[in-house]
Write an enzyme that holds these catalytic residues in place. Structure first.
Site, PDB file in Angstrom:
ATOM      1  N   GLU A  87      25.374 -33.906 -81.959  1.00  0.00           N
ATOM      2  CA  GLU A  87      26.236 -32.877 -81.364  1.00  0.00           C
ATOM      3  C   GLU A  87      26.035 -32.718 -79.854  1.00  0.00           C
ATOM      4  OE1 GLU A  87      27.709 -29.548 -84.093  1.00  0.00           O
ATOM      5  OE2 GLU A  87      25.531 -29.439 -84.221  1.00  0.00           O
ATOM      6  N   HIS A 106      22.702 -24.619 -78.547  1.00  0.00           N
ATOM      7  CA  HIS A 106      23.509 -24.581 -79.768  1.00  0.00           C
ATOM      8  C   HIS A 106      22.584 -24.174 -80.910  1.00  0.00           C
ATOM      9  CE1 HIS A 106      26.190 -25.506 -82.984  1.00  0.00           C
ATOM     10  NE2 HIS A 106      25.420 -26.483 -83.436  1.00  0.00           N
ATOM     11  N   HIS A 108      22.191 -22.388 -85.161  1.00  0.00           N
ATOM     12  CA  HIS A 108      22.772 -22.082 -86.472  1.00  0.00           C
ATOM     13  C   HIS A 108      22.217 -20.750 -86.985  1.00  0.00           C
ATOM     14  CE1 HIS A 108      22.917 -26.770 -87.007  1.00  0.00           C
ATOM     15  NE2 HIS A 108      23.849 -26.341 -86.163  1.00  0.00           N
ATOM     16  N   HIS A 185      29.243 -22.457 -88.994  1.00  0.00           N
ATOM     17  CA  HIS A 185      28.347 -23.421 -88.362  1.00  0.00           C
ATOM     18  C   HIS A 185      27.293 -22.730 -87.488  1.00  0.00           C
ATOM     19  CE1 HIS A 185      28.198 -27.259 -85.610  1.00  0.00           C
ATOM     20  NE2 HIS A 185      27.010 -26.858 -85.980  1.00  0.00           N
TER      21      HIS A 185
END
Ligand code: ZN
Length: 272
Positions: A87, A106, A108, A185
């Site tokens: 990603e 990023h 989760h 996500h």
């Protein structure tokens, strides 16, 4: 890493690893468990960024764990670099589009995920969440899948990364949204430094937990809506501005504490 690394780059290696450890250490919010990633724009090389190799962030420990990528297509500068995160297009496309953004995370985080799969907006309800702005944009990857895309919700290519990065300017004329939610996500956060993006990631999850708890309490109590028909007292526009300014100048206070916390914990090694 290259023998020509400048003091600025060497310092960034260390901060990048420490920041990853801090995000893991905040286990309450589980910002980064074995997944998730933190990156930084290269301090010396235009159009490059630095990002850890594909491993659990808690286990990063030295310069060899950091990979240099081209902003253009998220390809590694050294073709023999360790395997990277699939990603990384999240990061490359944000750096490409917003020159003022220096660091991207990023995550989760389970504290934030409920806001990605319900109609409830993530909104600033405490002063430490003022930077979130009025409402945090939501990105639904299902709206942009092509025939070829693997439908696992991951940002696996440049096109998906471009569409996500566009959400950072959604509803904004100046500056950018610091946080974008990703359906089913997680979320992505951006900042003007590693310290600021880490601060924002942690307080995004904290704000989410407080908002969820408050909505539950309000529902259980069955009391009437508050002013303006809202379920909760959210920060108003003037409070958002003042609270954002307050957190901007106070970022280093929690950062210095968080650094000591991970330095004192035997799980984390930072030899960079
Ligand atoms: Zn992800």
């Amino acid at each position: 890493m290259a023998a020509t690394d400048t003091p600025a780059t060497l310092s960034v290696f260390r901060t990048l690893i420490t920041g990853s450890h801090i995000l893991h250490h905040h286990g309450v919010s589980r910002i980064l468990d074995a997944y998730g990633h933190l990156s930084v724009r290269h301090p010396d090389k235009k159009n490059m960024f630095l990002m850890p190799r594909n491993t659990a962030p808690a286990l990063l420990s030295s310069k060899v764990d950091i990979v240099e990528y081209r902003m253009e297509d998220a390809s590694p500068v050294d073709p023999n670099s360790p395997q990277g995160y699939v990603e990384r297009y999240i990061h490359s496309e944000i750096y490409k589009r917003y020159p003022e953004i220096q660091s991207v995370i990023h995550s989760h985080s389970p504290a934030v995920l409920p806001f990605t799969i319900t109609a409830v907006d993530l909104r600033p309800c405490v002063h430490m969440g003022g930077f979130l702005g009025n409402r945090v944009p939501k990105f639904d990857i299902a709206e942009i899948y092509s025939e070829e895309d693997v439908r696992d919700l991951l940002i696996r290519n440049q096109r998906l990364g471009q569409r996500l990065s566009a959400c950072f300017s959604q509803g904004r004329e100046e500056s950018y949204n610091p946080v974008v939610l990703m359906r089913g996500h997680g979320f992505t956060v951006a900042g003007a430094s590693i310290e600021e993006s880490v601060f924002r990631a942690i307080y995004t999850a904290e704000n989410a937990r407080i908002q969820t708890a408050s909505l539950n309490l309000q529902l259980a109590a069955g009391t009437a809506p508050l002013k303006h028909g809202e379920s909760l007292y959210y920060l108003d526009d003037t409070e958002l501005l003042a609270a954002t300014q307050m957190t901007q100048w106070s970022v280093m206070r929690p950062w210095n504490l968080w650094v000591r916390e991970v330095e004192a914990n035997g799980l984390y090694n930072n030899n960079a």
